[in-house]
Motif scaffolding. Structure first.
Motif, PDB file in Angstrom:
ATOM      1  N   GLU A 152     -25.098 -60.865 -60.964  1.00  0.00           N
ATOM      2  CA  GLU A 152     -25.532 -59.805 -61.861  1.00  0.00           C
ATOM      3  C   GLU A 152     -26.860 -60.171 -62.536  1.00  0.00           C
ATOM      4  OE1 GLU A 152     -24.539 -56.822 -62.243  1.00  0.00           O
ATOM      5  OE2 GLU A 152     -25.750 -56.326 -64.001  1.00  0.00           O
ATOM      6  N   THR A 198     -23.181 -52.396 -66.303  1.00  0.00           N
ATOM      7  CA  THR A 198     -22.261 -53.435 -65.831  1.00  0.00           C
ATOM      8  C   THR A 198     -22.174 -54.627 -66.777  1.00  0.00           C
ATOM      9  OG1 THR A 198     -23.128 -52.813 -63.700  1.00  0.00           O
ATOM     10  CG2 THR A 198     -21.628 -54.669 -63.754  1.00  0.00           C
ATOM     11  N   LEU A 235     -17.885 -52.622 -60.906  1.00  0.00           N
ATOM     12  CA  LEU A 235     -17.115 -53.457 -61.837  1.00  0.00           C
ATOM     13  C   LEU A 235     -15.944 -54.115 -61.110  1.00  0.00           C
ATOM     14  CD1 LEU A 235     -16.965 -51.271 -65.048  1.00  0.00           C
ATOM     15  CD2 LEU A 235     -18.100 -53.469 -64.776  1.00  0.00           C
TER      16      LEU A 235
END
Lengths: 321, 427
Positions: free
Chosen positions: B348, B29, B74
């Motif tokens: 993230e 990612t 995503l």
């Protein structure tokens, strides 16, 4: 209104007075910093919280060594006062002074810094407490001597810790009044609040006066933190936010920058909040209950700022070009 | 060949390289970072028009969707970035352009979200008889997106009219208070009439149908799972709304209103003496910012299927403020960059760090530096980077204010001003 509700009125007023004392002590920190810097020190609510947390630690570590809860309380109050005062001075030194030196043009800059510090400190205390004890929700231990209930005339009851809170508040306020009105430092503080540049021409060092003002405000905040913790027992890294906002409201209520204003503002706000929180559910059939108690402060603040932004004791300010 | 044409030639290659990397390793990612980085670079450097727009269109219309169909996280990430970008752009108008510090901005997001959530779920049956609810996603969701804009803007005007008479620092604390009032109301309006369902929140919220996407992909010979189609749909919707908001912002920036806002920010008294009606202009800024927030709120509620007061706390408002400050107050690219950076950091980077630490803790990894040894099994479970957003946002705000108050991408007006001042000194 039926009789039972009226009978309980004196007790509620006393409760409001108690809450008001705590607000007043925090409000002094906002008002003094505003007086010398013209800045709303958002981080003051965290200075207060750090005082409350320090108090818990003192109780936790000295309980086995000191039997007398009153002596314990005095040690906790003094330690918390110094720790909070030192925190306030550190904040001033690391964040506000560099900004002042550079001479910011945008008036949002110090305000945003203050909010950032406030959030940073909440998580810093949480991290420290988390690493130290494995959890960050803390309780003040209960002591029978402090919880003992005194019966006053008119069916009013007051716990010993409540009485201590009121006495300490009065002592602190008296001390502060003496400091500001009767000592050299107090004169310097008043001079800087009036005009920092002129004061510096008269041999006053504004930076050191500002640092000391932060210390005094922080000290009072720390003391208020311990008393708040002893009164309501539960303390955590986020417990400064609501009392902080309310104390700020109290400071504005009395006219920000004014020391007696902060005290009276605190007491008025304490009264409005406790009375409203208690009686509104009866008048509205429970539609507006105590869950809105924390909103009262905001609503009062908004109404007040609209009608009389300079507060009860403040002087109206005109914007200058 | 001059520099601009060299750059214009290299830029699409760079774009393609970054997208290609993402296509090769869609499960990594973090490779979204170079793609977004290239996208931002494209708005900052000098490029020929065709080079800039074709590259950007390639990334947004082909690059990310193709990778997203492989790894739907995503899409999730980009949708979050898009929602926050729109919020940051809205707050940028209020804080950045007009210089009004609004600490209760999440309230408008809440109003947009609840506008659709109440009527797009069985919740509205609680106070309107007849069992008409939930309203079907088509066409009502699109209608309610428009309604959310209007309600949020109206509430913006209602809050703004009293609050915006106040001076800067008072405004901050009053908006903070009003933001809390909206949250407390959402929390407690389950009695006497159940409107918001209180702290339990509202669920399930209807989504607009995505049959048409499946029909199109079928025609193209692709078989798409429904959840992929939903992710693709929200990606497209967020992208369209976000681009529209960017366009509106760019037009506003150079309009009468934009200039009036900046004038008020720089000097209220001077602005007033130039004939700018202070209150009206400020309320307009407030309402515009609120409107952007409202439309994204409606999309948010449909995407999450669930709305509760938890999503609209002071921390949320501060998160958006940190984005605006990081990017640069008043700068459109700045708000976008801030939103992307803070969102990536939040969902993230910090999460990966937490997972990494947890892994080390569980496996009892021993760090041996020769002079010091540390066993990660002893590490306190309190040390979870993902839970310390407050510390990180606080630090971002303080450090930016002290070292780079104009932000990572300063507003062009500021930059011109600083350059002019520098020249003045030299002569």
């Amino acid at each position: 209104m039926d009789g039972a509700l009226l009978d309980i009125l004196p007790s509620i007023i006393l409760e409001g007075l108690l809450v008001g004392c705590v607000y007043a002590m925090i409000a002094l920190g906002y008002t003094m910093v505003y007086g010398v810097l013209g800045l709303i020190n958002f981080a003051h609510s965290e200075v207060f919280m750090i005082g409350a947390v320090t108090g818990v630690e003192v109780f936790r570590y000295l309980s086995p060594h000191i039997d007398n809860p009153f002596a314990l309380l005095v040690v906790a109050i003094l330690t918390a006062g110094f720790v909070s005062g030192a925190t306030a001075v550190t904040i001033e030194r690391l964040a506000y002074r560099p900004l002042r030196r550079r001479g910011y043009t945008n008036r949002l800059v110090p305000l945003i810094t203050a909010i950032g510090i406030s959030f940073f400190l909440q998580d810093l205390v949480r991290l420290i407490e988390g690493l130290w004890h494995g959890e960050f929700y803390m309780n003040y231990p209960s002591h029978a001597e402090l919880e003992h209930t005194l019966v006053l005339p008119m069916d009013m009851t007051l716990q010993v810790k409540g009485l201590i809170t009121m006495v300490v508040t009065l002592l602190m306020l008296g001390g502060l009044w003496f400091l500001v009105q009767r000592t050299r430092l107090g004169k310097a503080i008043r001079a800087v609040a009036q005009d920092a540049t002129t004061a510096s021409l008269m041999g006053v060092n504004p930076d050191s006066v500002i640092a000391r003002t932060f210390f005094i405000g922080g000290f009072l905040g720390g003391v208020a933190g311990v008393l708040f913790g002893v009164l309501y027992t539960q303390v955590n890294p986020f417990c400064g936010f609501i009392p902080g906002i309310k104390a700020f409201t109290a400071a504005v209520l009395g006219g920000i920058g004014s020391i007696p204003g902060a005290m009276i503002g605190g007491v008025i706000l304490g009264q409005l909040e406790t009375l409203g929180g208690f009686y509104l559910p009866f008048f509205t059939d429970g539609a507006i209950g105590t869950e809105y108690k924390d909103v009262f402060g905001f609503v009062i603040l908004v109404l007040l700022l609209l009608c009389r932004p300079q507060g009860i004791f403040g002087k109206a300010q005109k914007d200058k070009v | 060949m001059n520099r601009a044409s060299v750059q214009s030639f290299l830029y699409p290659l760079l774009t393609f390289a970054s997208v290609g990397l993402l296509w090769l390793f869609p499960d990594t990612t973090i490779l979204l970072v170079p793609v977004l980085g290239v996208l931002f670079a494209g708005t900052l450097i000098r490029l020929h028009r065709w080079s800039r727009w074709s590259s950007m269109a390639f990334v947004l219309l082909i690059g990310i969707p193709v990778a997203g169909l492989e790894n739907s996280f995503l899409f999730e990430l980009f949708i979050q970035i898009g929602i926050y970008a729109a919020l940051a752009l809205g707050l940028n108008i209020v804080v950045g352009m007009a210089g009004l510090l609004d600490l209760g901005y999440a309230a408008f997001f809440a109003i947009g979200a609840y506008t659709w959530a109440i009527f797009g779920s069985p919740q509205a049956n609680q106070f309107i008889d007849g069992g008409h609810f939930p309203l079907p996603g088509w066409p009502y969701f699109y209608l309610f997106m428009a309604l959310a804009v209007i309600t949020a803007a109206l509430v913006g005007v209602l809050i703004g009219l009293p609050a915006l008479r106040l001076r800067g620092d008072y405004l901050a604390i009053v908006t903070l208070g009003l933001g809390e009032v909206v949250r407390v109301l959402a929390n407690n309006l389950d009695h006497p009439v159940n409107i918001t369902n209180g702290p339990k929140g509202i669920s399930p919220v209807e989504r607009p149908p995505v049959d048409w996407i499946l029909a199109i992909t079928d025609r193209l010979g692709l078989t798409l799972q429904t959840n992929h189609a939903v992710a693709l749909f929200f990606y497209g919707l967020v992208l369209v709304v976000m681009l529209a908001i960017v366009l509106i912002n760019r037009r506003l920036d150079r309009s009468r209103f934009g200039r009036a806002w900046v004038a008020i920010r720089e000097d209220e008294i001077a602005a007033r003496s130039m004939g700018i009606p202070l209150l009206r202009t400020k309320v307009l800024a407030f309402a515009t910012g609120a409107a952007f927030s409202g439309v994204m709120g409606a999309i948010f509620s449909a995407k999450q299927l669930f709305v509760s007061p938890e999503s609209f706390t002071l921390l949320q408002s501060i998160t958006i403020l940190a984005m605006v400050i990081l990017g640069g107050m008043g700068s459109i690219q700045g708000a976008l960059l801030g939103a992307a950076a803070v969102t990536l950091l939040n969902i993230e980077v910090l999460k990966s760090l937490s997972e990494g630490l947890n892994h080390l803790r569980q496996t009892g990894f021993v760090l041996d530096l020769g002079f010091v040894e540390y066993n990660f099994a002893n590490l306190s479970s309190q040390l979870e980077p993902a839970k310390y957003e407050r510390m990180i946002f606080g630090l971002i705000m303080v450090l930016m204010m002290i070292f780079r108050p104009a932000g990572l991408i300063p507003e062009t007006r500021h930059k011109l001003e600083l350059e002019a001042r520098g020249k003045g000194k030299a002569s």
